[in-house]
Write a protein that holds these residues in place. Structure first.
Motif, PDB file in Angstrom:
ATOM      1  N   LEU A  22       0.824  -1.212   0.000  1.00 42.11           N
ATOM      2  CA  LEU A  22       0.000   0.000   0.000  1.00 42.11           C
ATOM      3  C   LEU A  22       0.858   1.262   0.000  1.00 42.11           C
ATOM      4  O   LEU A  22       0.619   2.186  -0.789  1.00 42.11           O
ATOM      5  CB  LEU A  22      -0.924  -0.006   1.222  1.00 42.11           C
ATOM      6  N   THR A  23       1.859   1.300   0.868  1.00 41.12           N
ATOM      7  CA  THR A  23       2.716   2.493   0.913  1.00 41.12           C
ATOM      8  C   THR A  23       3.545   2.624  -0.361  1.00 41.12           C
ATOM      9  O   THR A  23       3.832   3.749  -0.795  1.00 41.12           O
ATOM     10  CB  THR A  23       3.640   2.461   2.138  1.00 41.12           C
ATOM     11  N   VAL A  28       4.519   5.867  -4.979  1.00 42.46           N
ATOM     12  CA  VAL A  28       4.805   5.929  -6.417  1.00 42.46           C
ATOM     13  C   VAL A  28       3.811   6.843  -7.121  1.00 42.46           C
ATOM     14  O   VAL A  28       4.189   7.664  -7.969  1.00 42.46           O
ATOM     15  CB  VAL A  28       4.781   4.514  -7.036  1.00 42.46           C
ATOM     16  N   LEU A  29       2.534   6.719  -6.776  1.00 39.35           N
ATOM     17  CA  LEU A  29       1.517   7.569  -7.393  1.00 39.35           C
ATOM     18  C   LEU A  29       1.748   9.039  -7.065  1.00 39.35           C
ATOM     19  O   LEU A  29       1.483   9.919  -7.901  1.00 39.35           O
ATOM     20  CB  LEU A  29       0.125   7.138  -6.922  1.00 39.35           C
ATOM     21  N   ARG A  30       2.240   9.318  -5.872  1.00 40.27           N
ATOM     22  CA  ARG A  30       2.524  10.696  -5.474  1.00 40.27           C
ATOM     23  C   ARG A  30       3.913  11.156  -5.941  1.00 40.27           C
ATOM     24  O   ARG A  30       4.312  12.282  -5.691  1.00 40.27           O
ATOM     25  CB  ARG A  30       2.428  10.829  -3.954  1.00 40.27           C
ATOM     26  N   ASP A  32       6.765  10.318  -4.813  1.00 40.17           N
ATOM     27  CA  ASP A  32       7.689  10.551  -3.707  1.00 40.17           C
ATOM     28  C   ASP A  32       8.922   9.650  -3.798  1.00 40.17           C
ATOM     29  O   ASP A  32       9.955   9.946  -3.182  1.00 40.17           O
ATOM     30  CB  ASP A  32       6.988  10.313  -2.369  1.00 40.17           C
ATOM     31  N   VAL A  33       8.814   8.548  -4.535  1.00 40.81           N
ATOM     32  CA  VAL A  33       9.951   7.660  -4.778  1.00 40.81           C
ATOM     33  C   VAL A  33       9.909   7.215  -6.234  1.00 40.81           C
ATOM     34  O   VAL A  33       8.869   7.316  -6.902  1.00 40.81           O
ATOM     35  CB  VAL A  33       9.916   6.412  -3.867  1.00 40.81           C
ATOM     36  N   ASN A  34      11.031   6.723  -6.714  1.00 37.08           N
ATOM     37  CA  ASN A  34      11.044   6.111  -8.034  1.00 37.08           C
ATOM     38  C   ASN A  34      10.361   4.748  -7.958  1.00 37.08           C
ATOM     39  O   ASN A  34      10.506   4.023  -6.966  1.00 37.08           O
ATOM     40  CB  ASN A  34      12.481   5.936  -8.533  1.00 37.08           C
ATOM     41  N   PRO A  35       9.640   4.361  -8.989  1.00 36.90           N
ATOM     42  CA  PRO A  35       8.917   3.093  -8.934  1.00 36.90           C
ATOM     43  C   PRO A  35       9.816   1.866  -8.972  1.00 36.90           C
ATOM     44  O   PRO A  35       9.386   0.778  -8.595  1.00 36.90           O
ATOM     45  CB  PRO A  35       8.002   3.144 -10.169  1.00 36.90           C
ATOM     46  N   VAL A  36      11.073   2.026  -9.425  1.00 36.85           N
ATOM     47  CA  VAL A  36      11.966   0.876  -9.562  1.00 36.85           C
ATOM     48  C   VAL A  36      12.781   0.692  -8.278  1.00 36.85           C
ATOM     49  O   VAL A  36      13.680   1.480  -7.978  1.00 36.85           O
ATOM     50  CB  VAL A  36      12.916   1.040 -10.763  1.00 36.85           C
ATOM     51  N   LEU A  37      12.411  -0.320  -7.514  1.00 39.87           N
ATOM     52  CA  LEU A  37      13.170  -0.795  -6.368  1.00 39.87           C
ATOM     53  C   LEU A  37      13.561   0.280  -5.343  1.00 39.87           C
ATOM     54  O   LEU A  37      14.746   0.514  -5.085  1.00 39.87           O
ATOM     55  CB  LEU A  37      14.437  -1.514  -6.862  1.00 39.87           C
ATOM     56  N   THR A  43       9.411   4.183   1.064  1.00 31.31           N
ATOM     57  CA  THR A  43       7.997   4.275   0.675  1.00 31.31           C
ATOM     58  C   THR A  43       7.112   4.754   1.821  1.00 31.31           C
ATOM     59  O   THR A  43       5.927   5.024   1.605  1.00 31.31           O
ATOM     60  CB  THR A  43       7.482   2.908   0.183  1.00 31.31           C
ATOM     61  N   GLY A  44       7.675   4.837   3.033  1.00 31.04           N
ATOM     62  CA  GLY A  44       6.860   5.259   4.167  1.00 31.04           C
ATOM     63  C   GLY A  44       7.441   6.438   4.910  1.00 31.04           C
ATOM     64  O   GLY A  44       7.163   6.617   6.097  1.00 31.04           O
ATOM     65  N   THR A  45       8.231   7.246   4.226  1.00 34.44           N
ATOM     66  CA  THR A  45       8.898   8.348   4.916  1.00 34.44           C
ATOM     67  C   THR A  45       8.271   9.714   4.687  1.00 34.44           C
ATOM     68  O   THR A  45       8.555  10.659   5.391  1.00 34.44           O
ATOM     69  CB  THR A  45      10.388   8.398   4.485  1.00 34.44           C
ATOM     70  N   THR A  46       7.386   9.822   3.678  1.00 28.76           N
ATOM     71  CA  THR A  46       6.794  11.108   3.314  1.00 28.76           C
ATOM     72  C   THR A  46       5.280  11.067   3.541  1.00 28.76           C
ATOM     73  O   THR A  46       4.635  10.089   3.178  1.00 28.76           O
ATOM     74  CB  THR A  46       7.068  11.427   1.829  1.00 28.76           C
TER      75      THR A  46
END
Length: 244
Positions: A22-23, A28-30, A32-37, A43-46
């Motif tokens: 979920l995170t 990725v949708l927002r 906030d991180v690159n989708p690759v690895l 994924t849970g820092t922002t």
């Protein structure tokens, strides 16, 4: 009475994996991180995904704490618990609880806010978690569990140890090679240390998945386990020995 306590490790597995997925999707949708690895913690820092990350990982920590305790009690009940077995069982419950405590630190202290506390929690979760796996594997052989189950736990422990070691060394290599201008949440293939970063991310995901699956090996045993909670309320008169 609460019967069929196998829902504890199953819940731990499902809640944790759902949290990671979920995170990852939200971050990725927002963008906030690159989708690759990305790293799991990335994924849970922002916000807003950090709120989901904290809430559900805290729930996972409660489930882990409960599973570790129920497993401890189960071992005490089904064995004669000689001195060696008792020591292993006590060490296992302490290691499991420290791992669960580390998970709460990971959940509530994001790496971009308090990196030191976050990394301490991660070290506790993985380090104490692997120690818990080792001790439970030893208990399996000492209790003469089915050979297939004991071997499965042994294989999972070895795999988790190797992937955790790979994660540690690859993370250190990626940080040492990364330029100060690189956003740690948005790695690209052209960045120095990208190969080490990918190795570290894969290793982290594998370590967490194998560790969670290890708890699933308790399901069959806990299916036959029930728990009874009783309360006794005494009046002031009773506590003072006065007949009423």
């Amino acid at each position: 009475m609460c019967s069929g306590l196998h829902f504890l490790p199953i819940g731990l597995l499902l809640v944790s994996l759902t949290t990671f997925c979920l995170t990852y999707i939200v971050s990725v949708l927002r963008k906030d991180v690159n989708p690759v690895l990305p790293y799991i913690s990335d994924t849970g820092t922002t916000p807003y995904e950090s709120c989901l990350f904290s809430f559900f990982l805290n729930l996972s920590a409660v489930l882990a704490f409960s599973t570790v305790y129920v497993r401890y009690r189960w071992v005490r009940i089904v064995t004669d618990e000689g001195r060696s077995l008792r020591c292993h069982n006590i060490l296992a419950v302490v290691a499991g609880w420290l791992s669960a405590l580390g998970l709460t630190l990971v959940a509530n202290f994001q790496e971009t806010n308090l990196e030191g506390v976050h990394m301490t929690g991660a070290a506790m979760t993985i380090g104490c978690g692997i120690l818990y796996m080792i001790l439970q594997t030893l208990l399996s052989y000492k209790m003469d569990d089915t050979l297939s189950l004991s071997r499965l736990r042994l294989v999972m422990t070895v795999v988790c140890f190797l992937t955790a070691a790979s994660f540690l060394f690859a993370t250190l290599a990626a940080k040492s090679q990364r330029s100060d201008s690189v956003d740690p949440l948005h790695w690209s293939s052209s960045d120095q240390g990208y190969g080490a970063h990918v190795t570290a991310a894969i290793s982290e995901w594998l370590t967490c998945i194998v560790y969670l699956l290890f708890y699933a090996t308790f399901v069959q045993d806990l299916k036959r386990t029930s728990m009874v909670v009783s309360f006794h309320v005494s009046t002031i008169a009773e506590s003072e020995g006065i007949k009423v």
